[in-house]
Motif scaffolding. Structure first.
Motif, PDB file in Angstrom:
ATOM      1  N   GLY A  24       0.812  -1.216   0.000  1.00 17.09           N
ATOM      2  CA  GLY A  24       0.000   0.000   0.000  1.00 17.09           C
ATOM      3  C   GLY A  24       0.838   1.255   0.000  1.00 17.09           C
ATOM      4  O   GLY A  24       0.325   2.359  -0.143  1.00 17.09           O
ATOM      5  N   LEU A  25       2.164   1.077   0.187  1.00 10.34           N
ATOM      6  CA  LEU A  25       3.111   2.189   0.142  1.00 10.34           C
ATOM      7  C   LEU A  25       4.212   1.846  -0.858  1.00 10.34           C
ATOM      8  O   LEU A  25       4.434   0.675  -1.172  1.00 10.34           O
ATOM      9  N   LEU A  26       4.901   2.875  -1.344  1.00 11.17           N
ATOM     10  CA  LEU A  26       6.059   2.612  -2.188  1.00 11.17           C
ATOM     11  C   LEU A  26       7.203   2.083  -1.328  1.00 11.17           C
ATOM     12  O   LEU A  26       7.325   2.418  -0.157  1.00 11.17           O
ATOM     13  N   ARG A  30      13.238   2.452   7.558  1.00  4.80           N
ATOM     14  CA  ARG A  30      12.616   1.954   6.334  1.00  4.80           C
ATOM     15  C   ARG A  30      11.162   2.408   6.215  1.00  4.80           C
ATOM     16  O   ARG A  30      10.706   2.799   5.139  1.00  4.80           O
ATOM     17  N   LEU A  31      10.441   2.372   7.331  1.00  4.69           N
ATOM     18  CA  LEU A  31       9.051   2.803   7.318  1.00  4.69           C
ATOM     19  C   LEU A  31       8.953   4.293   6.999  1.00  4.69           C
ATOM     20  O   LEU A  31       8.121   4.715   6.176  1.00  4.69           O
ATOM     21  N   LYS A  32       9.824   5.080   7.614  1.00  9.50           N
ATOM     22  CA  LYS A  32       9.796   6.523   7.374  1.00  9.50           C
ATOM     23  C   LYS A  32      10.149   6.839   5.925  1.00  9.50           C
ATOM     24  O   LYS A  32       9.490   7.681   5.279  1.00  9.50           O
ATOM     25  N   GLU A  33      11.147   6.152   5.380  1.00 10.49           N
ATOM     26  CA  GLU A  33      11.548   6.418   3.993  1.00 10.49           C
ATOM     27  C   GLU A  33      10.506   5.918   3.002  1.00 10.49           C
ATOM     28  O   GLU A  33      10.330   6.483   1.922  1.00 10.49           O
ATOM     29  N   SER A  34       9.799   4.859   3.362  1.00  7.41           N
ATOM     30  CA  SER A  34       8.696   4.387   2.534  1.00  7.41           C
ATOM     31  C   SER A  34       7.583   5.434   2.489  1.00  7.41           C
ATOM     32  O   SER A  34       7.014   5.733   1.433  1.00  7.41           O
ATOM     33  N   LEU A  35       7.282   5.997   3.649  1.00  9.79           N
ATOM     34  CA  LEU A  35       6.293   7.076   3.721  1.00  9.79           C
ATOM     35  C   LEU A  35       6.770   8.307   2.945  1.00  9.79           C
ATOM     36  O   LEU A  35       5.984   8.959   2.247  1.00  9.79           O
ATOM     37  N   ARG A  36       8.060   8.628   3.065  1.00  8.49           N
ATOM     38  CA  ARG A  36       8.623   9.779   2.361  1.00  8.49           C
ATOM     39  C   ARG A  36       8.486   9.602   0.843  1.00  8.49           C
ATOM     40  O   ARG A  36       8.047  10.505   0.127  1.00  8.49           O
ATOM     41  N   ARG A  37       8.859   8.423   0.369  1.00 11.29           N
ATOM     42  CA  ARG A  37       8.806   8.174  -1.079  1.00 11.29           C
ATOM     43  C   ARG A  37       7.368   8.204  -1.590  1.00 11.29           C
ATOM     44  O   ARG A  37       7.092   8.724  -2.674  1.00 11.29           O
ATOM     45  N   THR A  38       6.457   7.664  -0.807  1.00 13.43           N
ATOM     46  CA  THR A  38       5.051   7.677  -1.208  1.00 13.43           C
ATOM     47  C   THR A  38       4.494   9.099  -1.184  1.00 13.43           C
ATOM     48  O   THR A  38       3.770   9.515  -2.100  1.00 13.43           O
ATOM     49  N   TYR A  39       4.832   9.855  -0.159  1.00 15.61           N
ATOM     50  CA  TYR A  39       4.347  11.232  -0.021  1.00 15.61           C
ATOM     51  C   TYR A  39       4.845  12.130  -1.153  1.00 15.61           C
ATOM     52  O   TYR A  39       4.102  12.965  -1.669  1.00 15.61           O
ATOM     53  N   MET A  66      -1.769   7.732  -2.915  1.00 18.93           N
ATOM     54  CA  MET A  66      -1.832   6.432  -2.258  1.00 18.93           C
ATOM     55  C   MET A  66      -2.080   6.570  -0.757  1.00 18.93           C
ATOM     56  O   MET A  66      -2.650   5.679  -0.130  1.00 18.93           O
ATOM     57  N   LEU A  67      -1.640   7.685  -0.181  1.00 16.29           N
ATOM     58  CA  LEU A  67      -1.805   7.896   1.257  1.00 16.29           C
ATOM     59  C   LEU A  67      -3.246   8.222   1.633  1.00 16.29           C
ATOM     60  O   LEU A  67      -3.645   8.055   2.787  1.00 16.29           O
ATOM     61  N   GLU A  68      -4.030   8.684   0.654  1.00 15.77           N
ATOM     62  CA  GLU A  68      -5.405   9.073   0.934  1.00 15.77           C
ATOM     63  C   GLU A  68      -6.260   7.898   1.390  1.00 15.77           C
ATOM     64  O   GLU A  68      -7.197   8.063   2.172  1.00 15.77           O
ATOM     65  N   LYS A  69      -5.936   6.707   0.923  1.00 15.53           N
ATOM     66  CA  LYS A  69      -6.740   5.528   1.272  1.00 15.53           C
ATOM     67  C   LYS A  69      -5.971   4.527   2.138  1.00 15.53           C
ATOM     68  O   LYS A  69      -6.459   3.428   2.402  1.00 15.53           O
ATOM     69  N   PHE A  70      -4.762   4.919   2.580  1.00 15.60           N
ATOM     70  CA  PHE A  70      -3.956   4.005   3.374  1.00 15.60           C
ATOM     71  C   PHE A  70      -4.244   4.185   4.861  1.00 15.60           C
ATOM     72  O   PHE A  70      -4.229   5.308   5.367  1.00 15.60           O
ATOM     73  N   PRO A  71      -4.507   3.089   5.585  1.00 16.15           N
ATOM     74  CA  PRO A  71      -4.804   3.185   7.034  1.00 16.15           C
ATOM     75  C   PRO A  71      -3.525   3.396   7.840  1.00 16.15           C
ATOM     76  O   PRO A  71      -2.819   2.443   8.170  1.00 16.15           O
ATOM     77  N   LEU A  72      -3.237   4.627   8.171  1.00 16.45           N
ATOM     78  CA  LEU A  72      -2.014   4.944   8.900  1.00 16.45           C
ATOM     79  C   LEU A  72      -2.132   4.579  10.372  1.00 16.45           C
ATOM     80  O   LEU A  72      -3.137   4.863  11.015  1.00 16.45           O
ATOM     81  N   VAL A 105       8.197  13.714   8.056  1.00 17.58           N
ATOM     82  CA  VAL A 105       8.546  13.744   6.626  1.00 17.58           C
ATOM     83  C   VAL A 105       8.053  15.037   5.980  1.00 17.58           C
ATOM     84  O   VAL A 105       8.781  15.706   5.234  1.00 17.58           O
ATOM     85  N   LYS A 106       6.815  15.416   6.267  1.00 11.92           N
ATOM     86  CA  LYS A 106       6.251  16.631   5.684  1.00 11.92           C
ATOM     87  C   LYS A 106       7.034  17.864   6.123  1.00 11.92           C
ATOM     88  O   LYS A 106       7.291  18.774   5.320  1.00 11.92           O
TER      89      LYS A 106
END
Length: 252
Positions: A174-176, A208-217, A223-229, A240-241
């Motif tokens: 669900g994330l990159l 890894r989780l943070k960088e996955s979120l960064r790459r997706t963002y 993709m983040l709009e429908k991902f259950p964070l 990241v933001k």
């Protein structure tokens, strides 16, 4: 899994369907692929498979009879398998990882590759799915079928050498996927992040989780709009933001 492909150009599948992961799956007898030319099923003495549309219009339409008889021959050969019959069509549902995972659960897939201007509408009564590779038009359905087969087959059990590979792929989670590195640790001034070298697995997983979120963002924010964070992800994404905004301010 068994896959049947109906096409006017069976030779297009000879190379791609025998190489790499698909070839290995066939060698292990995890996969059977059969490609048939539905021209061979035409009841016309000239073996034509297309005709002009009723009511006029540009182009030619594929006739229902050859495809119908080809499918019936497959059904007669495999009467005990439940089949998912997929029509490659620009107007169909857009193919994605979720659909590939769905297809990978089936025991028998049948792909119909179109050509010419379109299909006799009655062909649609023979299928379970109408699928498009994307919002563009190809000359025929062959390349689209190859892509869908590749994306599906690699998800079959025992096909990939590392069973967790498919589970951690981009789009499967669900994330990159996060950035990855291998030896050497430094190359022409480009160094592997220190956190990956210190052996602290908890810190590595957080990175890894943070960088996955960064790459997706930064690349696919949709993709983040429908991902259950999770609460942890919310906190990491906020960081990241903030970091991304600071980087943009520096660049400007």
């Amino acid at each position: 899994m068994r896959i049947d492909v109906l096409t006017l150009f069976p030779r297009m599948f000879e190379g791609p369907m025998g190489e790499s992961i698909i070839g290995k799956a066939r060698d292990k007898e995890l996969l059977e692929i059969n490609v048939s030319n539905f021209r061979d099923f035409s009841d016309n003495k000239h073996h034509t498979v297309d005709d002009y549309p009723y009511g006029g219009g540009a182009g030619m339409l594929l006739k229902v009879q050859p495809i119908y008889d080809n499918i019936k021959a497959i059904e007669a050969e495999t009467p005990d398998t439940k089949k998912r019959v997929i029509l490659l069509d620009p107007a169909g549902k857009k193919f994605d990882q979720e659909l590939a995972e769905e297809f990978s659960q089936e025991e028998h897939l049948v792909f119909i590759c179109g050509h010419y201007e379109g299909y006799d509408e009655r062909i649609r009564t023979l299928v379970t799915d109408e699928v498009s590779l994307g919002d563009y038009v190809l000359t025929g359905g062959e390349l689209g079928a190859m892509v869908m087969i590749d994306a599906t087959v690699r998800l079959l059990p025992e096909v990939l050498g590392n069973e967790t590979s498919a589970q951690t792929d981009s789009h499967s989670t669900g994330l990159l996927e996060h950035p990855q590195y291998t030896r050497p640790a430094e190359f022409k001034g480009m160094a592997v992040p220190e956190v990956l070298l210190n052996g602290n697995h908890k810190l590595i997983e957080t990175w890894r989780l943070k960088e996955s979120l960064r790459r997706t963002y930064t690349r696919r924010p949709d993709m983040l709009e429908k991902f259950p964070l999770t609460p942890e992800m919310v906190k990491l994404l906020a960081a990241v933001k903030k970091e991304t905004a600071a980087e943009n301010d520096t660049e400007n």
